[in-house]
Design a protein around this motif. Sequence first.
Motif, PDB file in Angstrom:
ATOM      1  N   ILE A 156     -14.746  -8.969  -0.596  1.00 53.81           N
ATOM      2  CA  ILE A 156     -13.767  -9.099  -1.682  1.00 53.81           C
ATOM      3  C   ILE A 156     -13.496  -7.752  -2.347  1.00 53.81           C
ATOM      4  O   ILE A 156     -12.358  -7.434  -2.696  1.00 53.81           O
ATOM      5  N   SER A 157     -14.547  -6.937  -2.479  1.00 50.67           N
ATOM      6  CA  SER A 157     -14.422  -5.672  -3.212  1.00 50.67           C
ATOM      7  C   SER A 157     -13.450  -4.699  -2.554  1.00 50.67           C
ATOM      8  O   SER A 157     -12.931  -3.797  -3.214  1.00 50.67           O
ATOM      9  N   ILE A 158     -13.201  -4.850  -1.252  1.00 49.13           N
ATOM     10  CA  ILE A 158     -12.293  -3.916  -0.568  1.00 49.13           C
ATOM     11  C   ILE A 158     -11.045  -4.610  -0.018  1.00 49.13           C
ATOM     12  O   ILE A 158     -10.199  -3.967   0.604  1.00 49.13           O
ATOM     13  N   THR A 159     -10.919  -5.923  -0.252  1.00 50.17           N
ATOM     14  CA  THR A 159      -9.810  -6.682   0.337  1.00 50.17           C
ATOM     15  C   THR A 159      -8.456  -6.103  -0.039  1.00 50.17           C
ATOM     16  O   THR A 159      -7.608  -5.842   0.826  1.00 50.17           O
ATOM     17  N   CYS A 160      -8.218  -5.899  -1.317  1.00 52.41           N
ATOM     18  CA  CYS A 160      -6.892  -5.424  -1.759  1.00 52.41           C
ATOM     19  C   CYS A 160      -6.608  -4.016  -1.250  1.00 52.41           C
ATOM     20  O   CYS A 160      -5.468  -3.709  -0.857  1.00 52.41           O
ATOM     21  N   ASP A 161      -7.624  -3.149  -1.231  1.00 53.08           N
ATOM     22  CA  ASP A 161      -7.425  -1.789  -0.719  1.00 53.08           C
ATOM     23  C   ASP A 161      -7.059  -1.813   0.763  1.00 53.08           C
ATOM     24  O   ASP A 161      -6.163  -1.079   1.197  1.00 53.08           O
ATOM     25  N   VAL A 162      -7.754  -2.649   1.527  1.00 54.33           N
ATOM     26  CA  VAL A 162      -7.456  -2.747   2.958  1.00 54.33           C
ATOM     27  C   VAL A 162      -6.027  -3.233   3.165  1.00 54.33           C
ATOM     28  O   VAL A 162      -5.271  -2.695   3.983  1.00 54.33           O
ATOM     29  N   ILE A 163      -5.631  -4.248   2.408  1.00 50.67           N
ATOM     30  CA  ILE A 163      -4.276  -4.796   2.552  1.00 50.67           C
ATOM     31  C   ILE A 163      -3.220  -3.747   2.197  1.00 50.67           C
ATOM     32  O   ILE A 163      -2.274  -3.512   2.952  1.00 50.67           O
ATOM     33  N   LEU A 164      -3.384  -3.113   1.043  1.00 53.11           N
ATOM     34  CA  LEU A 164      -2.358  -2.187   0.553  1.00 53.11           C
ATOM     35  C   LEU A 164      -2.284  -0.899   1.368  1.00 53.11           C
ATOM     36  O   LEU A 164      -1.200  -0.344   1.572  1.00 53.11           O
ATOM     37  N   ASN A 165      -3.436  -0.431   1.861  1.00 52.80           N
ATOM     38  CA  ASN A 165      -3.465   0.872   2.527  1.00 52.80           C
ATOM     39  C   ASN A 165      -3.417   0.793   4.051  1.00 52.80           C
ATOM     40  O   ASN A 165      -3.011   1.767   4.699  1.00 52.80           O
ATOM     41  N   GLN A 166      -3.818  -0.329   4.619  1.00 56.04           N
ATOM     42  CA  GLN A 166      -3.919  -0.413   6.070  1.00 56.04           C
ATOM     43  C   GLN A 166      -2.969  -1.431   6.707  1.00 56.04           C
ATOM     44  O   GLN A 166      -2.744  -1.372   7.923  1.00 56.04           O
ATOM     45  N   LEU A 167      -2.428  -2.345   5.913  1.00 57.74           N
ATOM     46  CA  LEU A 167      -1.630  -3.432   6.493  1.00 57.74           C
ATOM     47  C   LEU A 167      -0.193  -3.412   5.980  1.00 57.74           C
ATOM     48  O   LEU A 167       0.435  -4.460   5.823  1.00 57.74           O
ATOM     49  N   ASN A 168       0.329  -2.222   5.734  1.00 55.98           N
ATOM     50  CA  ASN A 168       1.680  -2.111   5.175  1.00 55.98           C
ATOM     51  C   ASN A 168       2.735  -1.721   6.208  1.00 55.98           C
ATOM     52  O   ASN A 168       3.853  -1.361   5.851  1.00 55.98           O
ATOM     53  N   HIS A 169       2.362  -1.803   7.499  1.00 60.20           N
ATOM     54  CA  HIS A 169       3.347  -1.494   8.538  1.00 60.20           C
ATOM     55  C   HIS A 169       3.364  -2.572   9.624  1.00 60.20           C
ATOM     56  O   HIS A 169       3.642  -2.281  10.792  1.00 60.20           O
ATOM     57  N   LEU A 170       3.069  -3.792   9.230  1.00 61.02           N
ATOM     58  CA  LEU A 170       3.094  -4.892  10.197  1.00 61.02           C
ATOM     59  C   LEU A 170       4.541  -5.293  10.492  1.00 61.02           C
ATOM     60  O   LEU A 170       5.431  -5.120   9.641  1.00 61.02           O
ATOM     61  N   PRO A 171       4.804  -5.845  11.681  1.00 55.86           N
ATOM     62  CA  PRO A 171       6.154  -6.352  11.965  1.00 55.86           C
ATOM     63  C   PRO A 171       6.569  -7.401  10.946  1.00 55.86           C
ATOM     64  O   PRO A 171       5.733  -8.183  10.471  1.00 55.86           O
ATOM     65  N   ASP A 172       7.846  -7.426  10.594  1.00 56.14           N
ATOM     66  CA  ASP A 172       8.317  -8.343   9.551  1.00 56.14           C
ATOM     67  C   ASP A 172       8.082  -9.807   9.890  1.00 56.14           C
ATOM     68  O   ASP A 172       7.928 -10.634   8.991  1.00 56.14           O
ATOM     69  N   ASP A 173       8.076 -10.136  11.177  1.00 57.22           N
ATOM     70  CA  ASP A 173       7.907 -11.547  11.548  1.00 57.22           C
ATOM     71  C   ASP A 173       6.443 -11.944  11.705  1.00 57.22           C
ATOM     72  O   ASP A 173       6.130 -13.094  12.000  1.00 57.22           O
ATOM     73  N   CYS A 174       5.527 -10.988  11.501  1.00 56.60           N
ATOM     74  CA  CYS A 174       4.090 -11.279  11.593  1.00 56.60           C
ATOM     75  C   CYS A 174       3.636 -11.994  10.320  1.00 56.60           C
ATOM     76  O   CYS A 174       4.059 -11.659   9.205  1.00 56.60           O
ATOM     77  N   ILE A 175       2.794 -12.998  10.456  1.00 61.61           N
ATOM     78  CA  ILE A 175       2.226 -13.704   9.297  1.00 61.61           C
ATOM     79  C   ILE A 175       0.987 -12.948   8.840  1.00 61.61           C
ATOM     80  O   ILE A 175       0.111 -12.617   9.647  1.00 61.61           O
TER      81      ILE A 175
END
Length: 379
Positions: A156-175
């Motif tokens: 939990i302590s790193i969830t938001c950082d991982v999302i914001l910094n590492q998962l911001n270039h996923l394809p638009d149709d990806c869930i």
Amino acid sequence: MNEKTTAELEKLRGHIDNVDQQLLHLLRKRLDLVAQVGAVKHGAGLPIYAPQREAAMLAKRREEAANMDVSPQLIEDILRRLMRESYLNEKDVGFKQVKADLGPVVIVGGAGKLGGLFAQMLTLSGYEVRSLDKDDWQQADSIFEGAGLVIVTVPISITCDVILNQLNHLPDDCILADLTSIKSAPLDAMLTAHQGPVLGLHPMFGPDVGSLAKQVVVVCHGRGSEHYTWLLEQIKIWGARLVEAEADKHDKAMQLVQAMRHFSSFVYGLNLYREEADIDALLQFSSPIYRLELAMVGRLFAQSPELYADIIFAQQESMVAIGDYLDNYSQALSMLRQGDRQGFIDQFKQVAEWFGDFAPQFQRESRAMLQSVNDMKTN
């Protein structure tokens, strides 16, 4: 004991052994039939758990047991244990795949226990599953290539950082979905980082469950629900029950259900440690209900301290709930120190009235649990 009595007992015990062997053969036959049911459900895409069928079957067996002068609760206990085994076996045949054209599923944190459980369930459903962990980010582009679903299950302590910094270039149709036990902050982070479908999930169970039958998964909608309806249907096929909730309402409940409860168990264990309690002696003098309470505290300390630190420290507001608990404990302690027996009785009655019909319901449910605990005692 004389020879006649011994011989008579041995004869009767032999008959019991024969009946037990017949029971074993019947159990094997039942498990084989359940496997056939599982294969049919797999082909039809039906959930492995059918609550109405189960309730109707149990009611019928209870009625039949009563007519045969057999305890209805006995047959229900036996059947529930059998059904639990059946759900475990039914899983082995796999599950129908709801969305056959989905790209690979990437589980961020897939080496963790919960990530591993969801990887197993998705694989049993025919999906290609890839795992991405902390040492894999250099290969992230190739791992994410063509992904149709990305599930985040990291501390939990790193969830938001991982999302914001590492998962911001996923394809638009990806869930993009997460399995975190708090929902507001991760859901906001996913909506910020990703422009496509977003879904917050909270599995209300540990990764050591053998089956998802009867387990609860909380669903917090984010964006594009029409694109992830299939995923919710897939989870239901696994046997889980979905509970929809607003993220903030969910997090408020978790302050009581998780943070306060786990913190109380932590303090209970800490107090036993500092009192240098003899656990063997406590078990010798324990009633089933105290043994169950002690088991739940011990269960906490058999698991990861980092996990529970994350849960308890995840929400600043949890300190309010924990502080309120401490205040109520202090007030109750003052009542005890003052010898205010009547005040205790009055407050007890107030709380009992507030519980209402839930109190006798919980009494009935706990009775069955306590009987099981007592049956398992070895010392």
